[in-house]
Design an enzyme around this catalytic site. Structure first.
Site, PDB file in Angstrom:
ATOM      1  N   SER A  22       6.968   0.628  -3.633  1.00  0.00           N
ATOM      2  CA  SER A  22       6.200  -0.017  -2.294  1.00  0.00           C
ATOM      3  C   SER A  22       4.736  -0.648  -2.774  1.00  0.00           C
ATOM      4  O   SER A  22       4.384  -1.398  -1.891  1.00  0.00           O
ATOM      5  CB  SER A  22       5.517   0.995  -1.300  1.00  0.00           C
ATOM      6  OG  SER A  22       6.907   1.402  -0.675  1.00  0.00           O
ATOM      7  N   SER A  61       6.945  -0.481   1.009  1.00  0.00           N
ATOM      8  CA  SER A  61       6.544  -0.333   2.423  1.00  0.00           C
ATOM      9  C   SER A  61       5.063  -1.034   2.682  1.00  0.00           C
ATOM     10  O   SER A  61       4.774  -0.742   3.770  1.00  0.00           O
ATOM     11  CB  SER A  61       6.620   1.348   2.511  1.00  0.00           C
ATOM     12  OG  SER A  61       5.572   1.863   1.620  1.00  0.00           O
ATOM     13  N   LYS A  97      -4.086  -0.170   3.311  1.00  0.00           N
ATOM     14  CA  LYS A  97      -2.807   0.405   4.117  1.00  0.00           C
ATOM     15  C   LYS A  97      -3.100   1.287   4.882  1.00  0.00           C
ATOM     16  O   LYS A  97      -3.714   2.423   4.560  1.00  0.00           O
ATOM     17  CB  LYS A  97      -1.732   0.616   3.050  1.00  0.00           C
ATOM     18  CG  LYS A  97      -0.268   1.071   3.226  1.00  0.00           C
ATOM     19  CD  LYS A  97       0.480   1.573   2.270  1.00  0.00           C
ATOM     20  CE  LYS A  97       1.904   1.651   2.540  1.00  0.00           C
ATOM     21  NZ  LYS A  97       2.726   1.974   1.340  1.00  0.00           N
TER      22      LYS A  97
HETATM   23  N1  GLN Z   1      11.859   1.943  -0.648  1.00  0.00           N
HETATM   24  C1  GLN Z   1      11.376   3.120  -1.244  1.00  0.00           C
HETATM   25  C2  GLN Z   1      11.790   4.024   0.003  1.00  0.00           C
HETATM   26  O1  GLN Z   1      11.961   3.884   0.984  1.00  0.00           O
HETATM   27  C3  GLN Z   1       9.964   3.328  -1.701  1.00  0.00           C
HETATM   28  C4  GLN Z   1       8.809   3.514  -0.676  1.00  0.00           C
HETATM   29  C5  GLN Z   1       7.879   3.702  -1.332  1.00  0.00           C
HETATM   30  O2  GLN Z   1       7.453   3.515  -2.528  1.00  0.00           O
HETATM   31  N2  GLN Z   1       6.837   4.245  -0.540  1.00  0.00           N
HETATM   32  O3  GLN Z   1      11.227   5.437  -0.175  1.00  0.00           O
END
Ligand code: GLN
Length: 503
Positions: free
Chosen positions: A185, A161, A78
């Site tokens: 994420s 994400s 990532k």
């Molecule tokens: N969807 C969540 C956010 O927008 C989690 C994102 C994540 O775990 N990096 O913060």
């Protein structure tokens, strides 16, 4: 032997071990696949020369007699992990053309290792994977660079994400990828793309070199096609690191051995005999999409057949985890993102009148809408007069949410439920509605706030023939039992082995 791209991590490792395959062959094959599937938008960069150099190094280590389940197996990271030999952008224009002087600990441990810190697992890095800007999002649509398409249906989001990670593994461009999970994420994109992913207990993986979003929540973990592959990867990624003071001081864990170790009293027919799985009633609200509910309950019935018993439990503050998370995460993000000031890192405006103007223009140009929204929310909740009303209250509730879990774990060994309230939605369906995105995080946020390990595993299919994920949550440092249960389920079912059409 199967086609190369059909092999998972463990399987490819075995083929390499038996000299049926070289890392160079595997790497070339997968690089060609990555190039042929650029339309998915999963990767932000690749470097064939670098990957082939790493593959030759892995082949040389094997030729010298070294063994290792991961040695020579390709993956990608990532783009939130810094890499010395590849650009790192965190999905943001702010870091266009940024090069880190060092590798993140997770990258080094999976790769070549570091001088003075021992050899790494010897995996080959194919490139960097698309993600939401600074890991803020649930659909990958907040990437400054490009959208990612879900290989199961190109008109849908892959989740976020870590959307690039999930799309790449689901499309069989690579057997595994790294991801990070702050509020879901790893688990949610794994669920949307029919993969297995694990977010370990907070502190199991070092955050050194992981670009910070919300430091008290951020954790690294693998996305792969099976619990077994996740166990192998997590073993190599994890472990104490003196450069991250929040990393757990525990002896190195062999998650693969823990995954295989039989439970006391288990039988061949009932490998999960005695396992109590708690079902929080708040994880099965009436608003849960019926297709998700159906697939999750069918998977739970399978767990019962394997010998587990289902217990009703309650996590009464589940709904509150949304406002709590969306106060704490932006608060920490507003502080973490203050380092992007046009001076020390990243983008600087081309023209400006004075220092303040330079800050304003650089940050206005460099950050996307969601990052700006979170900086504003975070600054607001931390400001004098509002700190007590929002941030402090959220911290108190965070503790209560963690305590609720402990009350459940007095009555069960693992907790289960859906990963997300629906299957992957259509691209664009929620891109103008941040709150709709936030609400979809309801089932992943509680474990994140409590710092507990959580897994997503394929449990069937729902609306539009899209994958549905089952979430399993364990108590602190119970990755072994979590992987054990997931592996037993995957030995008895084949949801995790399904491949999207055309891949
Ligand atoms: N969807 C969540 C956010 O927008 C989690 C994102 C994540 O775990 N990096 O913060």
């Amino acid at each position: 032997m199967k086609a190369l791209h059909e092999m998972g991590v463990a399987e490819m490792g075995r083929a390499l071990e038996r000299k049926q395959l070289s890392s160079a062959e595997a790497t070339k094959h997968l690089l060609a696949r990555v190039a042929a599937h650029e339309h998915l938008g999963a990767l932000l960069c690749t470097d064939a020369t670098l990957a082939l150099r790493q593959a030759s190094a892995a082949d040389a280590r094997r030729a010298a007699g070294e063994r290792g389940a991961l040695l020579g197996v390709p993956l990608a990271h990532k783009d939130i992990f810094v890499t010395r030999d590849l650009p790192t952008t965190a999905g943001s224009k702010m870091l266009a053309n940024y090069r880190s002087p060092f590798d993140a600990t997770v990258v080094a441990r999976l790769g070549a290792g570091e001088p003075g810190r021992g050899a790494g697992a010897g995996m080959v890095t194919l490139g960097k994977l698309n993600c939401d800007e600074f890991a803020m999002g649930s659909s990958n649509e907040n990437s400054a660079w490009r959208v990612v398409k879900n290989p199961w249906d190109a008109s849908r989001v892959p989740g976020g994400s870590s959307g690039g990670s999930a799309a790449a593994v689901a499309a069989r461009l690579m057997p595994a990828a790294t991801g990070t999970d702050t509020g879901g994420s790893i688990r949610q994109p794994a669920s949307f793309c029919g993969l297995t992913g694990i977010k370990p207990t907070y502190g199991v993986c070092s955050r050194y070199g992981m670009i910070a979003f919300a430091s008290s929540l951020d954790q690294a973990g693998p996305l792969a096609r099976s619990a077994e592959d996740c166990a192998l990867l997590l073993g190599a990624m994890s472990g104490f690191d003196e450069r991250d003071s929040t990393s757990a001081q525990r002896p190195p864990q062999d998650f693969h051995a823990q995954m295989l170790a039989p439970r006391d009293g288990a039988t061949a027919a009932h490998p999960l005999k005695g396992l109590r799985i708690g079902l929080p009633k708040e994880f099965f609200p009436t608003a849960l999409a019926p297709d998700v509910d159906r697939a999750v309950r069918a998977a739970l019935a399978e767990f019962e057949l394997l010998g587990a018993t289902l217990v009703d439990v309650s996590l009464p503050r589940t709904e509150l985890s949304i406002p709590v998370y969306y106060i704490i995460a932006p608060a920490e993000a507003s502080s973490n993102l203050s380092r992007f000031d046009g001076v020390r890192y990243g983008h600087r405006a081309a023209t400006y009148t004075d220092l303040e103007d330079m800050y304003k223009k650089s940050r206005s140009e460099g950050f996307g809408a969601e990052a700006k929204r979170r900086i504003m929310i975070g600054t607001y909740v931390l400001s004098h007069g509002y700190y007590d009303a929002y941030y402090l209250q959220a911290q108190k509730l965070r503790r209560m949410i963690a305590d609720d879990f402990q009350a459940c774990f007095a009555r069960c060994d693992l907790i289960a439920g859906p990963v997300a309230p629906t299957v992957a939605w259509k691209l664009g369906a929620k891109s103008d509605d941040p709150v709709a995105n936030y609400l979809a995080d309801i089932f992943t946020l509680p474990a994140s706030l409590a710092g507990l390990p959580g897994m997503s595993l394929p449990a069937g299919f729902g609306e539009g023939a899209m994958p549905v994920g089952l979430q399993l949550i364990g108590n602190y440092f119970q990755e072994g039992p979590l992987l054990h249960a997931a592996h037993a389920f995957q030995q008895a079912t084949d949801w995790h082995a399904r491949v999207p059409q055309g891949y």
